[in-house]
Write a protein that holds these residues in place. Structure first.
Motif, PDB file in Angstrom:
ATOM      1  N   ALA A   1       0.825  -1.205   0.000  1.00 23.19           N
ATOM      2  CA  ALA A   1       0.000   0.000   0.000  1.00 23.19           C
ATOM      3  C   ALA A   1       0.861   1.257   0.000  1.00 23.19           C
ATOM      4  O   ALA A   1       0.563   2.230  -0.714  1.00 23.19           O
ATOM      5  N   ARG A   2       1.914   1.256   0.792  1.00 23.13           N
ATOM      6  CA  ARG A   2       2.800   2.422   0.836  1.00 23.13           C
ATOM      7  C   ARG A   2       3.491   2.635  -0.499  1.00 23.13           C
ATOM      8  O   ARG A   2       3.690   3.774  -0.932  1.00 23.13           O
ATOM      9  N   ARG A   3       3.845   1.544  -1.159  1.00 19.51           N
ATOM     10  CA  ARG A   3       4.486   1.694  -2.468  1.00 19.51           C
ATOM     11  C   ARG A   3       3.493   2.225  -3.497  1.00 19.51           C
ATOM     12  O   ARG A   3       3.838   3.096  -4.301  1.00 19.51           O
ATOM     13  N   VAL A   4       2.277   1.713  -3.508  1.00 23.67           N
ATOM     14  CA  VAL A   4       1.266   2.171  -4.465  1.00 23.67           C
ATOM     15  C   VAL A   4       0.930   3.633  -4.227  1.00 23.67           C
ATOM     16  O   VAL A   4       0.755   4.412  -5.170  1.00 23.67           O
ATOM     17  N   GLY A   5       0.804   4.023  -2.961  1.00 20.39           N
ATOM     18  CA  GLY A   5       0.616   5.425  -2.628  1.00 20.39           C
ATOM     19  C   GLY A   5      -0.760   5.987  -2.913  1.00 20.39           C
ATOM     20  O   GLY A   5      -0.902   7.194  -3.137  1.00 20.39           O
ATOM     21  N   ALA A   6      -1.785   5.130  -2.917  1.00 15.99           N
ATOM     22  CA  ALA A   6      -3.146   5.630  -3.114  1.00 15.99           C
ATOM     23  C   ALA A   6      -3.553   6.510  -1.936  1.00 15.99           C
ATOM     24  O   ALA A   6      -3.054   6.352  -0.821  1.00 15.99           O
ATOM     25  N   ARG A   7      -4.487   7.416  -2.192  1.00 14.21           N
ATOM     26  CA  ARG A   7      -4.961   8.282  -1.119  1.00 14.21           C
ATOM     27  C   ARG A   7      -5.612   7.455  -0.005  1.00 14.21           C
ATOM     28  O   ARG A   7      -5.464   7.761   1.177  1.00 14.21           O
ATOM     29  N   ASN A   8      -6.327   6.392  -0.417  1.00 19.58           N
ATOM     30  CA  ASN A   8      -6.993   5.520   0.548  1.00 19.58           C
ATOM     31  C   ASN A   8      -6.708   4.066   0.193  1.00 19.58           C
ATOM     32  O   ASN A   8      -6.810   3.680  -0.977  1.00 19.58           O
ATOM     33  N   THR A   9      -6.362   3.272   1.199  1.00 15.70           N
ATOM     34  CA  THR A   9      -6.186   1.838   1.019  1.00 15.70           C
ATOM     35  C   THR A   9      -7.176   1.117   1.924  1.00 15.70           C
ATOM     36  O   THR A   9      -7.346   1.474   3.091  1.00 15.70           O
ATOM     37  N   TRP A  10      -7.805   0.081   1.364  1.00 15.12           N
ATOM     38  CA  TRP A  10      -8.797  -0.702   2.091  1.00 15.12           C
ATOM     39  C   TRP A  10      -8.357  -2.166   2.119  1.00 15.12           C
ATOM     40  O   TRP A  10      -8.005  -2.728   1.074  1.00 15.12           O
ATOM     41  N   LEU A  11      -8.395  -2.777   3.280  1.00 21.81           N
ATOM     42  CA  LEU A  11      -8.037  -4.187   3.426  1.00 21.81           C
ATOM     43  C   LEU A  11      -9.273  -5.059   3.280  1.00 21.81           C
ATOM     44  O   LEU A  11     -10.342  -4.745   3.811  1.00 21.81           O
ATOM     45  N   THR A  12      -9.137  -6.178   2.578  1.00 17.73           N
ATOM     46  CA  THR A  12     -10.233  -7.121   2.414  1.00 17.73           C
ATOM     47  C   THR A  12      -9.704  -8.544   2.516  1.00 17.73           C
ATOM     48  O   THR A  12      -8.512  -8.759   2.728  1.00 17.73           O
TER      49      THR A  12
ATOM     50  N   ILE B   1      -4.988   3.849   5.715  1.00 17.59           N
ATOM     51  CA  ILE B   1      -5.223   2.411   5.522  1.00 17.59           C
ATOM     52  C   ILE B   1      -6.299   1.979   6.510  1.00 17.59           C
ATOM     53  O   ILE B   1      -6.168   2.198   7.717  1.00 17.59           O
ATOM     54  N   ARG B   2      -7.362   1.368   5.995  1.00 12.61           N
ATOM     55  CA  ARG B   2      -8.477   0.970   6.838  1.00 12.61           C
ATOM     56  C   ARG B   2      -8.998  -0.404   6.430  1.00 12.61           C
ATOM     57  O   ARG B   2      -8.902  -0.785   5.253  1.00 12.61           O
ATOM     58  N   PRO B   3      -9.567  -1.136   7.389  1.00 19.35           N
ATOM     59  CA  PRO B   3     -10.211  -2.401   7.020  1.00 19.35           C
ATOM     60  C   PRO B   3     -11.570  -2.120   6.401  1.00 19.35           C
ATOM     61  O   PRO B   3     -12.351  -1.319   6.933  1.00 19.35           O
ATOM     62  N   ALA B   4     -11.865  -2.757   5.284  1.00 12.98           N
ATOM     63  CA  ALA B   4     -13.207  -2.658   4.713  1.00 12.98           C
ATOM     64  C   ALA B   4     -14.153  -3.537   5.524  1.00 12.98           C
ATOM     65  O   ALA B   4     -13.724  -4.292   6.408  1.00 12.98           O
TER      66      ALA B   4
END
Length: 258
Positions: free
Chosen positions: A214-225, A245-248
């Motif tokens: 997620a840190r490498r991709v650098g999206a504004r929001n990352t969701w875990l699934t 970074i948040r859990p979906a």
């Protein structure tokens, strides 16, 4: 810039949460956000209604979200927790009087032909599901003029596909993304990545690995699934994750740009 929408139909692993027979604190939680069906998402994008995977909870997920039609089903791979609900497509066939469009890799189609042989029979049993299968790979493809970008990943030794729709990308059941695929993940507003537990896993990203990607991709929001009961309850996991970074959770809706 116009908006699109993604709904998490399920955010759990192949056994879901609660897991049968388990009395751990996650499986016995009364928090609705700890109830996780098998992983799938519904994407409304440029006028299309697209389902990514149709696992064993497909029927209930359609009823819960009030989904009455889909333009296409994209399959990430052939495992049962992602294909086990395909027989229930019969309801759409009945209502729409046409075959459902399925997009998948060649090996996935071959698996479907074995598991659902009656759906491919020359003389079909009345009421058998009607599918029209389109073979894809990691190259971009179009549905009714709308371009979708597949993202190659590895699920241990099994090649799988994630998908990018505009400014959102969905990558489940992976523990490796090849170097050349990261260019497809640039400039994302939302990045969705599987995360099964803490510590290394043979076929899924760990919590630590998912955060690193997620840190490498650098999206504004990352969701875990695709989370298992080996991770903390939703509230506790949310509190410990880094910013952005948040859990979906099942039923979560994300608006994103096209």
């Amino acid at each position: 810039m116009s908006k699109a929408k993604l709904t998490f139909l399920g955010t759990g692993t192949s056994q879901g949460i609660p897991m049968i027979g388990c009395g751990c604190e996650v499986c016995s939680s009364t928090d609705p956000q700890d109830k996780r069906l098998r992983s799938s998402v519904f994407v409304e994008y440029e006028g299309l209604k697209i389902l990514v995977d149709a696992g064993p909870d497909f029927r209930y997920q359609m009823l819960r979200e009030g989904i009455t039609n889909v333009d296409a089903i994209l399959l990430t791979h052939n495992h049962k927790d992602h294909t086990g609900g395909l027989d229930d497509i019969r309801a759409f066939n009945y209502l729409e009087k046409k075959a459902t469009q399925i997009y998948c890799e060649k090996y996935v189609e071959e698996s479907l032909r074995m598991e659902y042989s009656y759906a491919f029979a020359e003389n079909k049993y009345p009421g058998a599901p009607e599918w029209e299968v389109h073979i894809i790979d990691e190259q971009p493809f179009s549905i009714k003029g709308v371009t979708i970008v597949p993202i190659r990943g590895m699920h241990f030794r099994l090649p799988v596909l994630g998908y990018r729709f505009g400014d959102i990308a969905y990558c489940t059941d992976m523990n490796h993304i090849p170097e050349e695929e990261f260019s497809k993940l640039e400039g994302l507003e939302h990045f969705i990545i599987n995360c099964v537990r803490r510590g290394r896993h043979i076929s899924h990203f760990s919590l630590e690995g998912a955060i690193e990607v997620a840190r490498r991709v650098g999206a504004r929001n990352t969701w875990l699934t695709h989370m298992s009961h080996q991770l903390p309850k939703h509230r506790l996991l949310s509190e410990e994750l880094p910013d952005g970074i948040r859990p979906a959770y099942d039923g979560l809706v994300i608006d994103f740009s096209m």
